[in-house]
Design an enzyme around this catalytic site. Structure first.
Site, PDB file in Angstrom:
ATOM      1  N   ASP A  46      -6.076  18.976 -15.766  1.00 29.52           N
ATOM      2  CA  ASP A  46      -6.395  17.596 -16.121  1.00 29.52           C
ATOM      3  C   ASP A  46      -5.911  17.385 -17.544  1.00 29.52           C
ATOM      4  O   ASP A  46      -6.484  17.938 -18.492  1.00 29.52           O
ATOM      5  CB  ASP A  46      -7.902  17.367 -15.999  1.00 29.52           C
ATOM      6  CG  ASP A  46      -8.304  15.919 -16.247  1.00 29.52           C
ATOM      7  OD1 ASP A  46      -7.577  15.212 -16.982  1.00 29.52           O
ATOM      8  OD2 ASP A  46      -9.349  15.496 -15.723  1.00 29.52           O
TER       9      ASP A  46
ATOM     10  N   LYS B 265      -7.275   6.023 -19.504  1.00 27.74           N
ATOM     11  CA  LYS B 265      -7.563   6.454 -20.868  1.00 27.74           C
ATOM     12  C   LYS B 265      -6.354   6.247 -21.782  1.00 27.74           C
ATOM     13  O   LYS B 265      -5.892   5.128 -21.967  1.00 27.74           O
ATOM     14  CB  LYS B 265      -8.050   7.900 -20.855  1.00 27.74           C
ATOM     15  CG  LYS B 265      -9.133   8.201 -19.814  1.00 27.74           C
ATOM     16  CD  LYS B 265     -10.363   7.317 -19.920  1.00 27.74           C
ATOM     17  CE  LYS B 265     -11.555   7.822 -19.130  1.00 27.74           C
ATOM     18  NZ  LYS B 265     -11.376   7.859 -17.666  1.00 27.74           N
TER      19      LYS B 265
ATOM     20  N   ARG C 215       0.838  -1.197   0.000  1.00 27.00           N
ATOM     21  CA  ARG C 215       0.000   0.000   0.000  1.00 27.00           C
ATOM     22  C   ARG C 215       0.876   1.250   0.000  1.00 27.00           C
ATOM     23  O   ARG C 215       0.544   2.256  -0.621  1.00 27.00           O
ATOM     24  CB  ARG C 215      -0.947   0.009   1.205  1.00 27.00           C
ATOM     25  CG  ARG C 215      -1.700   1.326   1.362  1.00 27.00           C
ATOM     26  CD  ARG C 215      -2.878   1.259   2.312  1.00 27.00           C
ATOM     27  NE  ARG C 215      -2.625   0.524   3.530  1.00 27.00           N
ATOM     28  CZ  ARG C 215      -1.962   0.991   4.587  1.00 27.00           C
ATOM     29  NH1 ARG C 215      -1.443   2.209   4.562  1.00 27.00           N
ATOM     30  NH2 ARG C 215      -1.801   0.243   5.664  1.00 27.00           N
TER      31      ARG C 215
ATOM     32  N   TYR D 247     -15.449  17.685 -16.666  1.00 23.51           N
ATOM     33  CA  TYR D 247     -15.907  16.299 -16.674  1.00 23.51           C
ATOM     34  C   TYR D 247     -16.978  16.110 -15.602  1.00 23.51           C
ATOM     35  O   TYR D 247     -16.864  16.618 -14.485  1.00 23.51           O
ATOM     36  CB  TYR D 247     -14.716  15.378 -16.441  1.00 23.51           C
ATOM     37  CG  TYR D 247     -15.075  13.956 -16.123  1.00 23.51           C
ATOM     38  CD1 TYR D 247     -15.902  13.215 -16.958  1.00 23.51           C
ATOM     39  CD2 TYR D 247     -14.585  13.339 -14.973  1.00 23.51           C
ATOM     40  CE1 TYR D 247     -16.238  11.900 -16.663  1.00 23.51           C
ATOM     41  CE2 TYR D 247     -14.914  12.030 -14.669  1.00 23.51           C
ATOM     42  CZ  TYR D 247     -15.742  11.321 -15.523  1.00 23.51           C
ATOM     43  OH  TYR D 247     -16.085  10.032 -15.220  1.00 23.51           O
TER      44      TYR D 247
END
Length: 385
Positions: free
Chosen positions: A180, A205, A55, A108
């Site tokens: 972004d 993406k 983690r 978005y």
């Protein structure tokens, strides 16, 4: 082996930065370190690289972070479990109750939902502004403004902001500029070099590029901010698994090649749609008539693989087109090798309904893949009728 990749070309960095052959076996591809924990040198000690629990850190994830930092020309990258996890980490690190941010009026839907529906409960306020209009952005700034959150190009209307000008406005106000960069990727645009303070990605993406992984990333040059983000990521646990990191790292290797083909195909499709009688408007920064064309040409290498358009006959006709395509798959997400079509108003941007960010009901968004463009154009023409 090369130690400093900064002077090398993008394609070279994508293949080599952070990805030296494995010192034990000589494997030329970074291994998938599929482990949750690591043997310690002693109580309170760690292995080289501070690997004690996955983690906190994992060597496959480290390789991805080093590679993406090299591509963005940045000091630091932190990988996250999703693009929204990355965005949430930035917002929760930089903002406190009573703070304010300026958000683009074509953000978005997921980002808007996080800010408007979640962070608002924490006392965070926001103002929506057209980020392509600098005077409007200045007017939206308050004394408590800590962030300007920018997408360029935007999702789904492909708006373009002058990143350097926005950075100047943010810094004059004592705020940070977040960009972004999901649509552009570091191959087409490097916001830190234009003055941005933080870059976020949905690595799901274009960076992953094959529609087979979900992830996110935050990029910055600020050492203190990196430490704060690292602490929050470890404390909250929004980390990608090693296989997810490996898939994304694999995608980075061909990013330059793919973005060139995505851009080639999208330019042809945008030009074709602009001439179609059933299309009332095309949104693509590569078209000379696009209001952000000049800014995009200044700060981007190419204009990308995303195209949106409005159907001249309204919403129902647009929905029919989305259901008729054969090669363009009706699906959310974007940036994969295959072409996708979606209706933002009812899909990715449904959360903006009734808000100032509501998208046109007759709008369709295309993620243009790397197929033969002649086949894609024929598919759209058949669906449009």
């Amino acid at each position: 082996m090369v130690d400093d990749y900064s002077a090398l070309g993008f394609e070279t960095r994508a293949i080599h930065a952070g990805q030296k052959p494995d010192p034990r076996t000589g494997a030329v591809i970074v291994p998938i370190y599929q482990t949750s924990t690591y043997a310690q040198d002693g109580v309170g000690g760690t292995r080289e690289g501070d690997y004690e629990y996955s983690r906190t850190a994992n060597p496959t994830r480290t390789a991805l972070e080093q590679a993406l930092a090299a591509l963005e020309g940045a000091r630091h990258t932190l990988a996250f479990a999703s693009g929204m996890a990355a965005s949430d980490a930035v917002l929760r690190t930089v903002l406190r109750p009573g703070d304010h941010l300026v958000l683009g009026n074509d953000a978005y839907g997921g980002t808007f939902r996080l800010i408007d529906k979640v962070l608002s409960l924490w006392g965070i306020e926001h103002t929506v502004a057209d980020l392509s209009k600098i005077d409007e952005v200045r007017a939206a700034i308050r004394p408590e403004t800590k962030l300007i959150w920018c997408e360029s190009p935007t999702n789904p209307l492909l708006g373009v902001a002058d990143i350097a000008a926005l950075a100047g406005v943010a810094h004059d106000a004592g705020a940070r500029l977040v960009v972004d960069n999901t649509f552009a990727t570091p191959y087409l645009q490097t916001p830190l070099a234009l003055g941005a303070d933080i870059v976020v990605h949905s690595t799901t993406k274009y960076l992953g590029g094959h529609s087979d992984v979900v992830g996110g990333a935050v990029v910055t040059d600020e050492d203190d901010l990196r430490e704060q983000l690292f602490y929050l990521r470890n404390a909250a646990g929004a980390v990608p698994g090693p296989f997810d990191a490996w898939l994304t790292l694999r995608g980075l290797k061909t990013l330059a090649l793919r973005m060139e083909r995505h851009s080639d195909n999208a330019e042809l499709i945008a030009q074709t749609l602009a001439k179609h009688p059933k299309v009332s408007k095309v949104y693509y920064p590569g078209l000379p008539e696009h209001p952000g064309h000049e800014a995009a040409a200044k700060q981007m290498r190419r204009f990308g693989g995303m195209v949106s358009f409005r159907h001249a006959d309204g919403e129902e006709a647009a929905l029919q087109v989305a259901s008729r395509t054969k090669l363009f798959i009706l699906a959310e997400s974007l940036g994969g090798i295959e072409s996708l079509i979606e209706h933002p108003g009812r899909m990715t941007h449904a959360s903006t309904a009734g808000s100032t960010l509501q998208v046109p009901a007759d709008l369709l968004r295309l993620s243009v893949g790397i197929e033969d463009p002649r086949d894609l154009i024929a598919d759209l023409n058949a669906a449009l009728g």
